[in-house]
Design a protein around this motif. Structure first.
Motif, PDB file in Angstrom:
ATOM      1  N   ASN A  33       0.844  -1.130   0.117  1.00  0.00           N
ATOM      2  CA  ASN A  33      -0.001  -0.062   0.162  1.00  0.00           C
ATOM      3  C   ASN A  33       0.831   1.322   0.144  1.00  0.00           C
ATOM      4  OD1 ASN A  33      -2.344  -1.471   0.298  1.00  0.00           O
ATOM      5  ND2 ASN A  33      -2.368  -1.540   2.321  1.00  0.00           N
ATOM      6  N   SER A  38       5.114   8.138  -4.322  1.00  0.00           N
ATOM      7  CA  SER A  38       4.155   8.739  -3.743  1.00  0.00           C
ATOM      8  C   SER A  38       4.605  10.470  -4.025  1.00  0.00           C
ATOM      9  CB  SER A  38       3.883   8.295  -2.355  1.00  0.00           C
ATOM     10  OG  SER A  38       3.394   9.363  -1.525  1.00  0.00           O
ATOM     11  N   GLU A 307      -1.907   7.673   4.252  1.00  0.00           N
ATOM     12  CA  GLU A 307      -2.928   7.047   5.113  1.00  0.00           C
ATOM     13  C   GLU A 307      -2.713   7.783   6.432  1.00  0.00           C
ATOM     14  OE1 GLU A 307      -4.153   2.492   7.012  1.00  0.00           O
ATOM     15  OE2 GLU A 307      -2.781   2.614   5.226  1.00  0.00           O
ATOM     16  N   GLU A 337      -1.298  16.541  -5.402  1.00  0.00           N
ATOM     17  CA  GLU A 337      -1.265  14.995  -5.537  1.00  0.00           C
ATOM     18  C   GLU A 337      -1.282  14.357  -4.297  1.00  0.00           C
ATOM     19  OE1 GLU A 337      -0.890  13.344  -8.511  1.00  0.00           O
ATOM     20  OE2 GLU A 337      -1.372  15.130  -9.326  1.00  0.00           O
ATOM     21  N   LYS A 340      -5.017  14.091  -3.383  1.00  0.00           N
ATOM     22  CA  LYS A 340      -5.685  12.849  -4.103  1.00  0.00           C
ATOM     23  C   LYS A 340      -5.060  11.332  -3.513  1.00  0.00           C
ATOM     24  CE  LYS A 340      -5.496  15.242  -8.640  1.00  0.00           C
ATOM     25  NZ  LYS A 340      -4.788  15.639  -9.676  1.00  0.00           N
ATOM     26  N   GLU A 341      -3.874  11.276  -3.178  1.00  0.00           N
ATOM     27  CA  GLU A 341      -3.456  10.051  -2.240  1.00  0.00           C
ATOM     28  C   GLU A 341      -4.485   9.870  -0.844  1.00  0.00           C
ATOM     29  OE1 GLU A 341       0.734   9.003  -1.723  1.00  0.00           O
ATOM     30  OE2 GLU A 341       1.062  10.553  -3.516  1.00  0.00           O
ATOM     31  N   ARG A 343      -7.388  10.928  -0.463  1.00  0.00           N
ATOM     32  CA  ARG A 343      -8.680  10.585  -0.763  1.00  0.00           C
ATOM     33  C   ARG A 343      -8.679   9.229  -1.080  1.00  0.00           C
ATOM     34  NH1 ARG A 343     -12.217  15.228  -2.612  1.00  0.00           N
ATOM     35  NH2 ARG A 343     -13.424  13.544  -3.830  1.00  0.00           N
ATOM     36  N   GLN A 344      -7.597   8.553  -1.649  1.00  0.00           N
ATOM     37  CA  GLN A 344      -7.534   7.147  -2.064  1.00  0.00           C
ATOM     38  C   GLN A 344      -7.732   6.368  -0.674  1.00  0.00           C
ATOM     39  OE1 GLN A 344      -4.424   7.009  -4.728  1.00  0.00           O
ATOM     40  NE2 GLN A 344      -5.476   7.698  -6.386  1.00  0.00           N
ATOM     41  N   ALA A 345      -6.822   6.925   0.212  1.00  0.00           N
ATOM     42  CA  ALA A 345      -6.672   6.220   1.431  1.00  0.00           C
ATOM     43  C   ALA A 345      -7.898   6.310   2.365  1.00  0.00           C
ATOM     44  CB  ALA A 345      -5.295   6.554   2.102  1.00  0.00           C
ATOM     45  N   TYR A 346      -8.574   7.183   2.442  1.00  0.00           N
ATOM     46  CA  TYR A 346      -9.582   7.423   3.293  1.00  0.00           C
ATOM     47  C   TYR A 346     -10.664   6.485   3.278  1.00  0.00           C
ATOM     48  CZ  TYR A 346     -12.817  10.247   5.974  1.00  0.00           C
ATOM     49  OH  TYR A 346     -13.443  10.975   7.243  1.00  0.00           O
ATOM     50  N   ASP A 348     -10.423   3.285   3.199  1.00  0.00           N
ATOM     51  CA  ASP A 348      -9.667   2.034   3.741  1.00  0.00           C
ATOM     52  C   ASP A 348      -9.609   2.313   5.004  1.00  0.00           C
ATOM     53  OD1 ASP A 348      -9.918   0.641   1.514  1.00  0.00           O
ATOM     54  OD2 ASP A 348      -7.653   1.091   1.013  1.00  0.00           O
ATOM     55  N   SER A 359     -16.038   6.688  -1.022  1.00  0.00           N
ATOM     56  CA  SER A 359     -15.426   7.673  -0.324  1.00  0.00           C
ATOM     57  C   SER A 359     -16.342   8.527   0.475  1.00  0.00           C
ATOM     58  CB  SER A 359     -14.207   8.448  -0.997  1.00  0.00           C
ATOM     59  OG  SER A 359     -13.577   9.330  -0.137  1.00  0.00           O
TER      60      SER A 359
END
Length: 572
Positions: A33, A38, A307, A337, A340-341, A343-346, A348, A359
């Motif tokens: 993950n 990043s 995360e 950026e 955006k990362e 938002r992708q982790a939120y 989970d 999300s």
């Protein structure tokens, strides 16, 4: 100081999070993950770990980043008056007046410019030597050139560059290559910090075991193998950590040493290797050995940056009340950026034990905040602030000219006026004036629209024009025309865009100032900035307080929590 944990354990019941005091965060994600490319990775945009596995690079030999120039900061015209406080004897004595922020920022600018020029001289010498030896740097990726500069630093001076004995053809090629590498690195810098300015973390990738290293000494004694001078080996670290936690008691110095000297990507590798060679979960083992703020700090360091930010946002929202400071500190300082990362982790983070279908990022923010402050945070959560394009930056990067004869020096700088639209800056300065100072009441929507969408350099130009138009600094008008959390958010945007290190230096000072310590803020800032710009934050902190951050931590915290914080920020 005891407080409700900022990193609650996951409640294994019917699907919620149960905050337990000092429980630490849930087990961090696996290495899968975490991505080396990043937007949080200061060391390189390319996956150096992948390159190492392919045999193209020694593990974790990360290139030194090329800093960019800082533009002059917007003038702050307000004067700071001396403050008075009552001494125990009952007599009034003036406190020392703090240096105006603008003066501090100019000092930081000058230091950054000096560092940048020195590094460019080294890069110029490296590229020149490559051409002399028959190599063609233009066939290599920019990050490979930067890596070579780091591996083989050159002692170079401006005079040596001017007098370098090379043909005109090579000289022209060197200039072209200098610009290519410089522009590429500045673009990467924008992804990480939003600006083209120099930043450097205090925690960097650990490359090789030096003489006297505790891990190397332990390995020599217990395994009969000399690791001195050898590249970093995750298995060696894992054996060292396992020994530190076996039996009665814990070798905290061993844990502090490894955790504070390995970067986040390496910590992710440690988790994977530890489970591979022992069949045990490193995080569970560490959690079982530690307690309190010290445990929370160690756990935070083992979570991937995106995360961790997502977790802190979730904690700021869920439960009783809202931690507006944490929301401001994270959402208004991260780059597109990085947002955006997050938002992708939120999803989970919210749905740790099941696959998240959607999300709740914006919904959670909207439900827990209100008014203009909510709109400001929603704007930030989109991660869509305008940025400088590669073509625009390339046009703005210009060769430094020798003032004596007008000849090119082979060094480059950014012409910041070419990065901004001056007519637009004047127009939007007028719009801000009409939305605030010129009218009764405040048009908050105009402030939100301009502050939330323009790139950093356009906003700096607008605030410069605002001073000329109103004879007020923009912060002065923000304080006069807005209030509450919305004002705090606008102020954060201004300070962050002017100088992010100064913004975080002020937050660190406030977390330790006065009675008590805000441990959760202290942990959050030091963990999240240790690999990005802690060197610059420390410089700003020293100028703000006349004491080093290391000294403040020594006087305001205790025991292993203090040791690890100090190890992360560094004494010098």
């Amino acid at each position: 100081m005891s407080y409700q944990s900022n990193y609650p354990a996951f409640h294994l019941g019917a699907g919620g999070y149960q905050p337990y005091p000092n429980s630490g965060p849930p087990p961090p994600p696996s290495l899968d993950n975490y991505h080396a490319n990043s937007a949080y990775n200061m060391n390189n945009a390319v996956s150096m770990l992948d390159m190492a596995l392919q045999g193209k690079l020694q593990p974790y030999q990360m290139p030194w980043s090329v800093p960019g120039y800082q533009m002059p900061m917007v003038q702050q015209l307000h004067q700071q008056s001396a403050h008075f406080h009552v001494q125990p004897q009952g007599q009034f004595q003036p406190q020392p007046m703090e240096m105006p922020t603008t003066t501090l920022l100019k000092s930081v600018d000058a230091h950054s410019l000096q560092d940048q020029m020195q590094y460019q001289l080294q890069m110029h010498q490296t590229i020149t030597d490559m051409y002399k030896s028959g190599q063609d740097p233009s066939e290599k990726k920019p990050e490979e050139i930067i890596e070579k500069v780091e591996e083989e630093p050159k002692v170079a001076t401006a005079e040596a560059v001017q007098q370098s004995n090379v043909s005109e053809d090579i000289s022209l090629k060197v200039k072209a290559e200098m610009k290519r590498v410089f522009v590429a690195e500045l673009m990467r810098r924008q992804v990480v910090s939003g600006t083209f300015e120099i930043t450097e973390g205090t925690v960097k990738p650990f490359r090789r075991y030096e003489a006297g290293d505790p891990v190397a000494a332990w390995y020599s004694k217990n395994r009969g193998e000399d690791k001195t001078g050898q590249p970093w080996d995750a298995e060696c670290d894992c054996e060292y950590l396992r020994d530190a936690m076996k039996g009665l008691g814990t070798n905290d110095d061993a844990i502090i040493h490894v955790v504070s000297t390995r970067c986040n990507l390496q910590r992710q590798e440690l988790k994977a290797i530890f489970k591979t060679i022992y069949g045990r979960d490193l995080i569970k083992d560490i959690k079982g050995e530690l307690s309190g703020d010290y445990k929370e700090l160690v756990m935070a360091l083992f979570i991937a940056p995106a995360e961790y930010d997502a977790w802190c946002i979730k904690e700021a929202i869920y439960g009783l009340g809202t931690d507006e400071q944490a929301l401001v500190e994270i959402l208004l300082t991260r780059t597109n950026e990085q947002i955006k990362e997050i938002r992708q982790a939120y999803p989970d983070v919210i749905h740790k034990k099941k696959t998240a279908k959607a999300s709740k990022f914006e919904k959670d923010i909207a439900n827990d905040t209100s008014g203009d402050f909510k709109k400001l945070l929603i704007s930030a959560s989109m991660g869509r602030r305008y940025e400088i394009s590669h073509d625009k930056l390339s046009q703005a990067v210009q060769e430094v000219v020798n003032p004596d004869d007008g000849s090119g020096t082979g060094m480059y700088e950014v012409n910041y006026r070419l990065l901004s639209d001056q007519d637009k800056a004047k127009n939007e300065a007028k719009q801000l004036y009409k939305a605030g100072e010129k009218r009764w009441g405040t048009d908050e929507e105009t402030f939100n629209r301009i502050f939330s969408s323009r790139d950093y350099y356009q906003l700096r130009a607008t605030w410069d024009e605002y001073v000329k138009l109103t004879q007020r600094d923009i912060l002065n008008s923000v304080d006069r025309e807005t209030s509450g959390d919305f004002r705090a958010g606008l102020r954060a945007i201004v300070m962050n865009i002017r100088s992010r290190p100064m913004f975080f230096a002020e937050k660190l000072r406030d977390s330790m100032k006065g009675l008590g310590t805000d441990e959760r803020t202290l942990i959050r800032i030091i963990v999240s900035r240790s690999e990005i710009d802690m060197v610059q934050i420390k410089e700003c902190f020293l100028q703000l307080t006349k004491k080093t951050l290391w000294r403040w931590i020594k006087e305001d915290t205790s025991f292993n929590f203090k040791k690890l914080l100090q190890a992360l920020v560094g004494k010098n």
